[in-house]
Design a protein around this motif. Sequence first.
Motif, PDB file in Angstrom:
ATOM      1  N   GLU A  31       0.836  -1.196   0.000  1.00 57.21           N
ATOM      2  CA  GLU A  31       0.000   0.000   0.000  1.00 57.21           C
ATOM      3  C   GLU A  31       0.875   1.251   0.000  1.00 57.21           C
ATOM      4  OE1 GLU A  31      -3.397   0.026  -0.149  1.00 57.21           O
ATOM      5  OE2 GLU A  31      -3.221  -2.156  -0.367  1.00 57.21           O
ATOM      6  N   VAL A  32       0.419   2.264  -0.706  1.00 55.10           N
ATOM      7  CA  VAL A  32       1.076   3.563  -0.684  1.00 55.10           C
ATOM      8  C   VAL A  32       0.421   4.371   0.426  1.00 55.10           C
ATOM      9  CG1 VAL A  32       1.564   5.675  -1.970  1.00 55.10           C
ATOM     10  CG2 VAL A  32       1.532   3.464  -3.161  1.00 55.10           C
ATOM     11  N   ILE A  33       1.221   4.808   1.388  1.00 54.40           N
ATOM     12  CA  ILE A  33       0.708   5.586   2.512  1.00 54.40           C
ATOM     13  C   ILE A  33       1.438   6.930   2.538  1.00 54.40           C
ATOM     14  CG2 ILE A  33       0.422   5.671   5.021  1.00 54.40           C
ATOM     15  CD1 ILE A  33       0.450   2.578   4.946  1.00 54.40           C
ATOM     16  N   ASN A  34       0.674   7.998   2.357  1.00 54.03           N
ATOM     17  CA  ASN A  34       1.236   9.350   2.324  1.00 54.03           C
ATOM     18  C   ASN A  34       2.386   9.471   1.321  1.00 54.03           C
ATOM     19  OD1 ASN A  34      -0.536  10.272   4.330  1.00 54.03           O
ATOM     20  ND2 ASN A  34       0.831   9.581   5.954  1.00 54.03           N
ATOM     21  N   GLY A  35       2.221   8.846   0.164  1.00 46.23           N
ATOM     22  CA  GLY A  35       3.223   8.949  -0.888  1.00 46.23           C
ATOM     23  C   GLY A  35       4.463   8.112  -0.676  1.00 46.23           C
ATOM     24  N   SER A  36       4.436   7.191   0.293  1.00 40.87           N
ATOM     25  CA  SER A  36       5.614   6.355   0.576  1.00 40.87           C
ATOM     26  C   SER A  36       5.226   4.878   0.595  1.00 40.87           C
ATOM     27  CB  SER A  36       6.208   6.707   1.941  1.00 40.87           C
ATOM     28  OG  SER A  36       6.664   8.040   1.960  1.00 40.87           O
ATOM     29  N   ILE A  37       6.217   4.051   0.320  1.00 45.09           N
ATOM     30  CA  ILE A  37       6.037   2.607   0.448  1.00 45.09           C
ATOM     31  C   ILE A  37       7.143   2.059   1.334  1.00 45.09           C
ATOM     32  CG2 ILE A  37       4.887   2.309  -1.782  1.00 45.09           C
ATOM     33  CD1 ILE A  37       7.554   1.334  -2.914  1.00 45.09           C
ATOM     34  N   HIS A  38       6.887   0.919   1.938  1.00 46.68           N
ATOM     35  CA  HIS A  38       7.886   0.258   2.781  1.00 46.68           C
ATOM     36  C   HIS A  38       8.041  -1.170   2.269  1.00 46.68           C
ATOM     37  CE1 HIS A  38      10.215  -0.542   6.401  1.00 46.68           C
ATOM     38  NE2 HIS A  38       9.588  -1.715   6.433  1.00 46.68           N
ATOM     39  N   ILE A  39       9.277  -1.563   2.004  1.00 48.30           N
ATOM     40  CA  ILE A  39       9.559  -2.897   1.487  1.00 48.30           C
ATOM     41  C   ILE A  39      10.558  -3.584   2.397  1.00 48.30           C
ATOM     42  CG2 ILE A  39      10.485  -4.204  -0.463  1.00 48.30           C
ATOM     43  CD1 ILE A  39       9.724  -1.831  -2.246  1.00 48.30           C
ATOM     44  N   ASN A  40      10.206  -4.775   2.865  1.00 51.74           N
ATOM     45  CA  ASN A  40      11.140  -5.586   3.643  1.00 51.74           C
ATOM     46  C   ASN A  40      11.839  -6.549   2.694  1.00 51.74           C
ATOM     47  OD1 ASN A  40      10.543  -4.566   6.247  1.00 51.74           O
ATOM     48  ND2 ASN A  40       8.628  -5.712   6.215  1.00 51.74           N
ATOM     49  N   LEU A  41      13.139  -6.464   2.618  1.00 46.97           N
ATOM     50  CA  LEU A  41      13.915  -7.343   1.747  1.00 46.97           C
ATOM     51  C   LEU A  41      14.334  -8.586   2.523  1.00 46.97           C
ATOM     52  CD1 LEU A  41      16.168  -4.636   0.052  1.00 46.97           C
ATOM     53  CD2 LEU A  41      14.090  -5.692  -0.848  1.00 46.97           C
ATOM     54  N   PRO A  42      14.361  -9.736   1.846  1.00 47.85           N
ATOM     55  CA  PRO A  42      14.793 -10.953   2.527  1.00 47.85           C
ATOM     56  C   PRO A  42      16.284 -10.892   2.860  1.00 47.85           C
ATOM     57  CG  PRO A  42      14.467 -11.375   0.193  1.00 47.85           C
ATOM     58  CD  PRO A  42      13.994  -9.977   0.458  1.00 47.85           C
ATOM     59  N   GLU A  43      16.684 -11.580   3.922  1.00 44.57           N
ATOM     60  CA  GLU A  43      18.098 -11.586   4.329  1.00 44.57           C
ATOM     61  C   GLU A  43      18.989 -12.193   3.251  1.00 44.57           C
ATOM     62  OE1 GLU A  43      18.706 -13.312   8.158  1.00 44.57           O
ATOM     63  OE2 GLU A  43      17.143 -12.089   9.087  1.00 44.57           O
ATOM     64  N   SER A  44      18.423 -13.060   2.422  1.00 44.05           N
ATOM     65  CA  SER A  44      19.218 -13.707   1.372  1.00 44.05           C
ATOM     66  C   SER A  44      19.605 -12.740   0.251  1.00 44.05           C
ATOM     67  CB  SER A  44      18.450 -14.893   0.791  1.00 44.05           C
ATOM     68  OG  SER A  44      17.243 -14.436   0.197  1.00 44.05           O
ATOM     69  N   LEU A  45      18.981 -11.580   0.192  1.00 43.99           N
ATOM     70  CA  LEU A  45      19.330 -10.593  -0.828  1.00 43.99           C
ATOM     71  C   LEU A  45      20.561  -9.827  -0.348  1.00 43.99           C
ATOM     72  CD1 LEU A  45      18.362  -9.255  -3.528  1.00 43.99           C
ATOM     73  CD2 LEU A  45      17.385  -7.485  -2.090  1.00 43.99           C
ATOM     74  N   THR A  46      21.672 -10.069  -1.010  1.00 44.50           N
ATOM     75  CA  THR A  46      22.937  -9.476  -0.573  1.00 44.50           C
ATOM     76  C   THR A  46      23.410  -8.348  -1.481  1.00 44.50           C
ATOM     77  OG1 THR A  46      24.173 -11.131  -1.813  1.00 44.50           O
ATOM     78  CG2 THR A  46      23.685 -11.624   0.507  1.00 44.50           C
ATOM     79  N   ALA A  47      22.567  -7.936  -2.415  1.00 42.63           N
ATOM     80  CA  ALA A  47      22.956  -6.898  -3.373  1.00 42.63           C
ATOM     81  C   ALA A  47      23.178  -5.567  -2.667  1.00 42.63           C
ATOM     82  CB  ALA A  47      21.875  -6.742  -4.439  1.00 42.63           C
ATOM     83  N   LYS A  48      24.140  -4.811  -3.165  1.00 48.24           N
ATOM     84  CA  LYS A  48      24.404  -3.465  -2.654  1.00 48.24           C
ATOM     85  C   LYS A  48      23.542  -2.425  -3.358  1.00 48.24           C
ATOM     86  CE  LYS A  48      27.620  -4.794   0.116  1.00 48.24           C
ATOM     87  NZ  LYS A  48      27.287  -4.996   1.508  1.00 48.24           N
ATOM     88  N   ARG A  49      23.145  -2.705  -4.600  1.00 52.77           N
ATOM     89  CA  ARG A  49      22.280  -1.820  -5.369  1.00 52.77           C
ATOM     90  C   ARG A  49      21.148  -2.652  -5.949  1.00 52.77           C
ATOM     91  NH1 ARG A  49      24.737   0.548 -10.064  1.00 52.77           N
ATOM     92  NH2 ARG A  49      23.120   2.127  -9.907  1.00 52.77           N
ATOM     93  N   VAL A  50      19.977  -2.071  -6.057  1.00 51.61           N
ATOM     94  CA  VAL A  50      18.833  -2.756  -6.654  1.00 51.61           C
ATOM     95  C   VAL A  50      18.136  -1.804  -7.627  1.00 51.61           C
ATOM     96  CG1 VAL A  50      18.448  -4.278  -4.665  1.00 51.61           C
ATOM     97  CG2 VAL A  50      17.261  -2.082  -4.788  1.00 51.61           C
ATOM     98  N   GLU A  51      17.353  -2.373  -8.506  1.00 54.39           N
ATOM     99  CA  GLU A  51      16.552  -1.592  -9.445  1.00 54.39           C
ATOM    100  C   GLU A  51      15.096  -1.743  -9.041  1.00 54.39           C
ATOM    101  OE1 GLU A  51      15.494  -1.389 -14.218  1.00 54.39           O
ATOM    102  OE2 GLU A  51      16.793  -2.960 -13.449  1.00 54.39           O
ATOM    103  N   LEU A  52      14.404  -0.630  -8.887  1.00 53.45           N
ATOM    104  CA  LEU A  52      12.988  -0.641  -8.548  1.00 53.45           C
ATOM    105  C   LEU A  52      12.178  -0.231  -9.770  1.00 53.45           C
ATOM    106  CD1 LEU A  52      13.041   1.196  -5.102  1.00 53.45           C
ATOM    107  CD2 LEU A  52      12.930  -1.253  -5.521  1.00 53.45           C
ATOM    108  N   ILE A  53      11.123  -0.962 -10.027  1.00 51.39           N
ATOM    109  CA  ILE A  53      10.174  -0.596 -11.073  1.00 51.39           C
ATOM    110  C   ILE A  53       8.815  -0.537 -10.388  1.00 51.39           C
ATOM    111  CG2 ILE A  53       9.098  -1.271 -13.247  1.00 51.39           C
ATOM    112  CD1 ILE A  53      11.702  -2.806 -13.875  1.00 51.39           C
ATOM    113  N   ILE A  54       8.235   0.637 -10.352  1.00 47.86           N
ATOM    114  CA  ILE A  54       6.962   0.849  -9.660  1.00 47.86           C
ATOM    115  C   ILE A  54       5.848   0.904 -10.704  1.00 47.86           C
ATOM    116  CG2 ILE A  54       5.674   2.316  -8.077  1.00 47.86           C
ATOM    117  CD1 ILE A  54       8.237   1.322  -6.803  1.00 47.86           C
ATOM    118  N   LEU A  55       4.872   0.027 -10.590  1.00 53.14           N
ATOM    119  CA  LEU A  55       3.713   0.004 -11.474  1.00 53.14           C
ATOM    120  C   LEU A  55       2.460   0.119 -10.633  1.00 53.14           C
ATOM    121  CD1 LEU A  55       4.768  -3.036 -13.683  1.00 53.14           C
ATOM    122  CD2 LEU A  55       4.996  -0.625 -14.258  1.00 53.14           C
TER     123      LEU A  55
END
Length: 72
Positions: free
Chosen positions: A9-33
């Motif tokens: 859900e978008v709340i006040n123009g923001s989103i919160h995403i919990n990433l799994p511990e197995s994701l070790t990337a330093k940079r990620v690409e977000l695509i918002i639809l």
Amino acid sequence: MQAIKQYTEVINGSIHINLPESLTAKRVELIILSADDNNTDTGNFQRFLLDSPEMTDEEYQAIAEKREHLNQ
């Protein structure tokens, strides 16, 4: 490449995403639809495909024979 897909859900123009511990990337690409919009382009294309004429078995066989001849 690891991909994560989730709806949030978008709340006040923001989103919160919990990433799994197995994701070790330093940079990620977000695509918002938007999940609320009906994609009319996809709907129009699906309607086009469903409304298109069907190929008979004889037409398909003729195309297959021509393709085989060209491949030789």
